[in-house]
Design an enzyme around this catalytic site. Structure first.
Site, short mmCIF file in Angstrom:
data_model
loop_
_atom_site.label_atom_id
_atom_site.label_comp_id
_atom_site.label_asym_id
_atom_site.label_seq_id
_atom_site.Cartn_x
_atom_site.Cartn_y
_atom_site.Cartn_z
CG LEU A 71 -1.93 -1.08 1.41
CD1 LEU A 71 -2.70 -0.88 2.72
CD2 LEU A 71 -2.89 -1.13 0.23
CG ASP A 72 0.53 4.26 -2.96
OD1 ASP A 72 1.40 3.48 -3.42
OD2 ASP A 72 -0.36 4.78 -3.66
CE LYS A 73 5.17 9.01 4.76
NZ LYS A 73 6.19 10.09 4.62
CB THR B 137 -2.98 3.86 0.75
OG1 THR B 137 -2.95 4.69 -0.41
CG2 THR B 137 -4.21 2.98 0.69
NE ARG C 186 -2.02 8.34 -5.26
CZ ARG C 186 -0.76 8.56 -4.93
NH1 ARG C 186 0.02 7.53 -4.53
NH2 ARG C 186 -0.25 9.78 -4.99
#
Length: 344
Positions: A169-171, A173, A274
């Protein structure tokens, strides 16, 4: 000159930070000693790139580590600091190398941290990751990552690639992730994700009034943005490199300026939700990389991995997990007049 390496070993008591550029100060422990090597480039290394020459001169260290030293301004060539690994050397050149720990070389170390464990057995973990936690060490975040926390939590994690992490997961998110605890299980989970046998759903708060049917399937390839290599974009595969990507998007609640949607990943491309949301005119709130703007007091991209479902790769039990909205997203929805019903 012969091919034998002329070298002199010096153990220096100087503070390591003394010789670093200002922007790297703080990466080294104050007062830490380092090993200094001074060598003369042998004829056999004449014309080589600096990193390759060093790999032959000090073979007890990996080329990757030596590249890190060069980029950290810890290598001098004939008295001048050099930071390009591709710099060429000549026989007889004098090299001065400060052998000290780099941020990268210390990245894969245990660091105790509080982790919210949703499910755990001998084979795998399901974690509810908070926004702001980086998953894997990378430039700018060589410590304090989920990987570091996993290494501290379970001694067996160090035996696994990426400490058992099978997807990211992105930082910024938040939400659910599955992590393997044994290598066979890791391989099985990777295969399940590749076969789309792991269901991953996200909640996203986006700009713009939703128009048209409540559900929409976005099938648009994603690759590096040809105009900005630091971000991703929907691309034409006839003209640019990329991969097919598919996202199901379902409206949960909308109003004049914002909408709340549930997104189901059919593929797992970098920044997929996104990028796809921005491509249909609904960039995520506070996602400035893809055209979003702050709203509702939210200070990070409005994306939350809310549901994770799969068949346990060992016990074959059907597993499904839900992660409630974190407080910052709840506050943003309240501020913007949007309603989320977890049964939707």
């Amino acid at each position: 000159m012969t091919d034998s390496v002329q070298s002199r070993l010096i153990i220096s008591s100087a503070t390591a930070a003394d010789s670093l550029p200002d922007d790297l100060l703080g990466e080294w422990e104050a007062g830490a000693d380092f090993e200094l090597r001074q060598v003369v480039v042998p004829a056999s290394s004449h014309g080589l790139r600096l990193d390759r020459a060093l790999a032959g001169i000090v073979p007890e260290f990996s080329r990757s580590y030596l590249q890190q030293l060069i980029e950290a301004a810890a290598v001098q060539l004939n008295g001048a600091t050099v930071t390009k690994v591709s710099a060429k050397v000549k026989a007889g050149d004098e090299l001065r190398i400060e052998l000290k720990p780099t941020p990268q070389s210390q990245a894969f170390k245990p660091e105790a941290m509080a982790l919210e464990i949703v499910f755990e057995d001998a084979h795998l973990l399901v974690i509810n990751k908070p926004a702001g936690l980086v998953v894997h060490p990378a430039p700018g975040n060589w410590s304090g990552t989920l990987l570091n926390g996993l290494l501290a939590r379970d001694s067996q994690a160090g035996l696994l690639p990426r400490a058992g992490i099978v997807h990211r997961l992105d930082k910024d998110t938040s939400g659910l992730m599955v992590v393997a605890r044994r290598r066979p299980v890791m391989d099985l989970l990777v295969g399940m994700i590749a076969r789309r046998a792991v269901s991953r759903e996200y909640l996203a708060l986006a700009h713009g009034a939703w128009v048209g049917p409540a559900s929409r399937q976005v099938d648009s390839p994603i690759g590096r943005d040809p105009r900005n290599r630091l971000r991703m974009a929907v691309v034409d595969l006839d003209k640019n490199a990329g991969k097919t990507a598919s996202t199901g998007i379902f409206l949960l609640h909308g109003q004049a300026q914002h909408c709340l949607v549930r997104c189901k990943l059919e593929t797992g491309r970098t920044h997929q939700i996104r990028v796809h949301m921005a491509s249909i005119g609904h960039p995520l709130v506070s996602d400035e990389v893809y055209g979003g703007r702050p709203a509702g007091g939210l200070k990070r991209q409005a994306l939350h991995a809310c549901r994770l479902a799969f068949t346990h790769p060992v016990t074959h039990e059907a597993l499904a997990f839900e992660a409630p909205l974190p407080a910052d997203l709840v506050a943003a929805l309240d501020s913007l007049g949007l309603i989320y019903n977890q049964t939707q």
